[in-house]
Design a protein around this motif. Structure first.
Motif, PDB file in Angstrom:
ATOM      1  N   PRO A 294       0.838  -1.208   0.000  1.00  0.00           N
ATOM      2  CA  PRO A 294       0.000   0.000   0.000  1.00  0.00           C
ATOM      3  C   PRO A 294       0.871   1.256   0.000  1.00  0.00           C
ATOM      4  CG  PRO A 294      -0.746  -1.567   1.662  1.00  0.00           C
ATOM      5  CD  PRO A 294       0.582  -2.064   1.164  1.00  0.00           C
ATOM      6  N   ILE A 295       0.368   2.288  -0.659  1.00  0.00           N
ATOM      7  CA  ILE A 295       1.038   3.583  -0.619  1.00  0.00           C
ATOM      8  C   ILE A 295       0.172   4.546   0.198  1.00  0.00           C
ATOM      9  CG2 ILE A 295       2.285   3.185  -2.763  1.00  0.00           C
ATOM     10  CD1 ILE A 295       0.274   4.928  -4.203  1.00  0.00           C
ATOM     11  N   GLU A 296       0.685   5.732   0.451  1.00  0.00           N
ATOM     12  CA  GLU A 296       0.102   6.626   1.454  1.00  0.00           C
ATOM     13  C   GLU A 296      -1.409   6.855   1.325  1.00  0.00           C
ATOM     14  OE1 GLU A 296       1.109  10.941   3.525  1.00  0.00           O
ATOM     15  OE2 GLU A 296       2.513  10.047   2.090  1.00  0.00           O
ATOM     16  N   PRO A 297      -1.979   7.070   0.126  1.00  0.00           N
ATOM     17  CA  PRO A 297      -3.439   7.270   0.061  1.00  0.00           C
ATOM     18  C   PRO A 297      -4.256   6.078   0.565  1.00  0.00           C
ATOM     19  CG  PRO A 297      -2.388   8.009  -1.966  1.00  0.00           C
ATOM     20  CD  PRO A 297      -1.343   7.277  -1.189  1.00  0.00           C
ATOM     21  N   GLU A 298      -3.627   4.900   0.639  1.00  0.00           N
ATOM     22  CA  GLU A 298      -4.355   3.708   1.095  1.00  0.00           C
ATOM     23  C   GLU A 298      -4.237   3.492   2.598  1.00  0.00           C
ATOM     24  OE1 GLU A 298      -4.049   0.674  -2.644  1.00  0.00           O
ATOM     25  OE2 GLU A 298      -2.141   1.402  -1.851  1.00  0.00           O
ATOM     26  N   TYR A 299      -3.345   4.212   3.265  1.00  0.00           N
ATOM     27  CA  TYR A 299      -3.160   4.003   4.704  1.00  0.00           C
ATOM     28  C   TYR A 299      -4.450   4.269   5.487  1.00  0.00           C
ATOM     29  CZ  TYR A 299       1.943   4.230   3.821  1.00  0.00           C
ATOM     30  OH  TYR A 299       3.228   4.021   3.377  1.00  0.00           O
ATOM     31  N   ALA A 300      -5.265   5.178   4.980  1.00  0.00           N
ATOM     32  CA  ALA A 300      -6.495   5.535   5.702  1.00  0.00           C
ATOM     33  C   ALA A 300      -7.480   4.369   5.774  1.00  0.00           C
ATOM     34  CB  ALA A 300      -7.166   6.728   5.014  1.00  0.00           C
ATOM     35  N   TYR A 301      -7.294   3.364   4.938  1.00  0.00           N
ATOM     36  CA  TYR A 301      -8.222   2.226   4.911  1.00  0.00           C
ATOM     37  C   TYR A 301      -7.836   1.136   5.919  1.00  0.00           C
ATOM     38  CZ  TYR A 301      -9.437   4.333   0.382  1.00  0.00           C
ATOM     39  OH  TYR A 301      -9.811   5.199  -0.619  1.00  0.00           O
ATOM     40  N   PHE A 302      -6.673   1.274   6.552  1.00  0.00           N
ATOM     41  CA  PHE A 302      -6.243   0.256   7.508  1.00  0.00           C
ATOM     42  C   PHE A 302      -7.150   0.272   8.732  1.00  0.00           C
ATOM     43  CE2 PHE A 302      -1.482   0.663   6.132  1.00  0.00           C
ATOM     44  CZ  PHE A 302      -1.810   0.131   4.894  1.00  0.00           C
TER      45      PHE A 302
ATOM     46  N   PRO B  62       9.766   2.136   6.750  1.00  0.00           N
ATOM     47  CA  PRO B  62       9.308   2.179   8.150  1.00  0.00           C
ATOM     48  C   PRO B  62       7.970   2.881   8.334  1.00  0.00           C
ATOM     49  CG  PRO B  62      11.212   3.630   7.803  1.00  0.00           C
ATOM     50  CD  PRO B  62      11.069   2.790   6.576  1.00  0.00           C
ATOM     51  N   ASP B  63       7.647   3.858   7.482  1.00  0.00           N
ATOM     52  CA  ASP B  63       6.362   4.558   7.627  1.00  0.00           C
ATOM     53  C   ASP B  63       5.189   3.606   7.421  1.00  0.00           C
ATOM     54  OD1 ASP B  63       7.652   6.892   8.139  1.00  0.00           O
ATOM     55  OD2 ASP B  63       7.331   7.793   6.166  1.00  0.00           O
ATOM     56  N   LEU B  64       5.291   2.731   6.415  1.00  0.00           N
ATOM     57  CA  LEU B  64       4.230   1.751   6.183  1.00  0.00           C
ATOM     58  C   LEU B  64       4.146   0.779   7.360  1.00  0.00           C
ATOM     59  CD1 LEU B  64       2.096   0.265   4.536  1.00  0.00           C
ATOM     60  CD2 LEU B  64       3.928  -0.841   3.235  1.00  0.00           C
ATOM     61  N   THR B  65       5.289   0.358   7.847  1.00  0.00           N
ATOM     62  CA  THR B  65       5.298  -0.533   9.015  1.00  0.00           C
ATOM     63  C   THR B  65       4.581   0.124  10.188  1.00  0.00           C
ATOM     64  OG1 THR B  65       7.457  -1.341   8.271  1.00  0.00           O
ATOM     65  CG2 THR B  65       6.763  -1.961  10.487  1.00  0.00           C
ATOM     66  N   ASN B  66       4.880   1.385  10.438  1.00  0.00           N
ATOM     67  CA  ASN B  66       4.227   2.101  11.541  1.00  0.00           C
ATOM     68  C   ASN B  66       2.710   2.082  11.392  1.00  0.00           C
ATOM     69  OD1 ASN B  66       6.628   2.814  12.785  1.00  0.00           O
ATOM     70  ND2 ASN B  66       6.794   4.777  11.722  1.00  0.00           N
ATOM     71  N   LYS B  67       2.223   2.362  10.190  1.00  0.00           N
ATOM     72  CA  LYS B  67       0.781   2.430   9.955  1.00  0.00           C
ATOM     73  C   LYS B  67       0.116   1.068  10.145  1.00  0.00           C
ATOM     74  CE  LYS B  67       0.547   6.828   9.036  1.00  0.00           C
ATOM     75  NZ  LYS B  67      -0.184   7.755   9.934  1.00  0.00           N
ATOM     76  N   LEU B  68       0.758   0.021   9.680  1.00  0.00           N
ATOM     77  CA  LEU B  68       0.207  -1.328   9.850  1.00  0.00           C
ATOM     78  C   LEU B  68       0.155  -1.707  11.329  1.00  0.00           C
ATOM     79  CD1 LEU B  68       2.076  -3.136   6.926  1.00  0.00           C
ATOM     80  CD2 LEU B  68      -0.368  -2.632   7.006  1.00  0.00           C
TER      81      LEU B  68
END
Length: 371
Positions: free
Chosen positions: A77-85, A101-107
């Motif tokens: 996923p890229i940043e616009p998809e993080y809101a769907y987590f 690491p940013d994606l890891t943080n969001k997950l």
């Protein structure tokens, strides 16, 4: 189970996570599949194909993510998809978390169950969901490299295979795994002079026997790498440490000593790259030049051939998806240790050692959480 198939939104990513054949099998097994409109179009699959197979076509990306228990993608996923987590969501896709690491943080914040294709293992200990895209990327790396050696792309103006009376290009491949082996096969087919560098002497012996001396093999050390890259017209980075950041084997100094107009194709860029001067690029802006050397570092190379890539990928991923759908993610992970190797994030914890070590995070073994 409700399974969601969103349209990929990464730059020029045209693959799709499930084919109409997969939809048919899932719906026949009693599951519901939500497919975002046009998700498979660039791979050659229309909305009608999916609808005829039993999928519900949805125009709202947020609805696909929000209503699905498991979301199946191709790329991380890229940043616009993080809101769907959200907590409890199962995400089944390539994640390549080590350099992100940013994606890891969001997950972790959303407590997403992140199952990464690239770290799933089979009974033989191989990486069955990484292999098909490694085969595609390895073969593509040579044809991409050949194109960038042309003058209009900034290259030296060299024909990879040469012609009678004119020597061929020299290709150096770093890594003798799936990517490297497939790159060697295509480069030799083009008629290039090919040197393959690897740490594993037994692997070099196997490749020497396989190609009956047509492939030059070289033990990996900094001295040999410096010489091999300096002599090369095309360098292909094919190094992998599963789930972890790739080691920077080709230093900036080595790059500065390469021929002007030579080309680097770093296939390891998904995991951070094995060339010190490599940085991620996209299909819309694929290359840049450092010290006169053309760098091609597209993070989703197989996306350029989406029909082939989607079929090759889903041939491998679909049996695992069906298992997750039939049993539920937790039970599927408990019953299949190889699938559990693919678990990278769970209940807000990093569950894959390579990711944790690359990002200097605490690591919790998957078995401790799913048992």
């Amino acid at each position: 189970m409700i399974i969601g198939v969103p349209k990929e939104i990464k730059d020029n990513e045209a693959r799709v996570g499930v084919t109409p054949a997969g939809v048919r099998a899932l719906t026949e097994a009693g599951h519901k599949v939500l497919v975002e409109t046009h998700a498979g179009e660039l791979s050659g699959f229309t909305d009608d194909d999916y609808q005829n197979a039993g999928a519900e076509i949805v125009g709202d990306r947020g609805y696909v993510w929000g209503k699905s228990e498991t979301v199946v993608k191709v790329k991380e996923p890229i940043e616009p998809e993080y809101a769907y987590f959200r907590e409890g969501l199962v995400l089944f896709t390539y994640l390549h978390l080590a350099p992100i690491p940013d994606l890891t943080n969001k997950l972790l914040e959303a407590k997403v169950t992140g199952i990464a294709y690239e770290t799933v293992r089979d009974r033989q200990g191989t990486l069955p969901l990484l292999t098909p895209m490694s085969e595609v990327a390895g073969r593509m790396s040579v044809q991409v490299g050949a194109a960038y050696l042309e003058k209009e792309h900034g290259g030296r103006g060299i024909l990879l295979g040469g012609v009678p009376g004119v020597p061929p290009a020299h290709v150096t491949i770093i890594g003798g795994g799936i990517v490297g082996t497939n790159a060697a096969k295509i480069a030799l087919g083009f008629g290039a002079k090919v040197t393959l560098v690897d740490l594993n002497l037994n692997r070099l012996r196997e490749l020497d026997d396989l190609y009956q001396g047509r492939l030059y093999t070289l033990a990996s050390n900094s001295y040999n790498l410096a010489n091999a890259t300096r002599e090369a017209d095309l360098v292909i980075g094919a190094v992998l440490i599963p789930g972890a950041t790739a080691p920077k084997l080709v230093t900036r100094t080595m790059v500065s000593q390469m021929k002007k107009g030579s080309v680097i194709v770093d296939v390891a860029i998904d995991q951070g790259g094995c060339v010190e001067t490599a940085k991620p690029t996209s299909h819309s802006n694929p290359s840049y030049v450092v010290d006169g050397v053309v760098h091609y570092c597209v993070t989703n190379m197989p996306g350029a051939v989406p029909h082939t890539s989607t079929l090759a990928l889903t041939n491998s991923t679909f049996p695992y998806l069906m298992r997750i759908a039939n049993l539920g993610a937790r039970e599927a992970l408990k019953k299949d240790p190889g699938l559990a190797e693919g678990l990278n994030t769970y209940q807000g914890k990093v569950t894959y050692r390579g990711v944790a070590e690359s990002q200097q995070r605490e690591w919790t073994p998957a078995a401790d959480l799913i048992s």
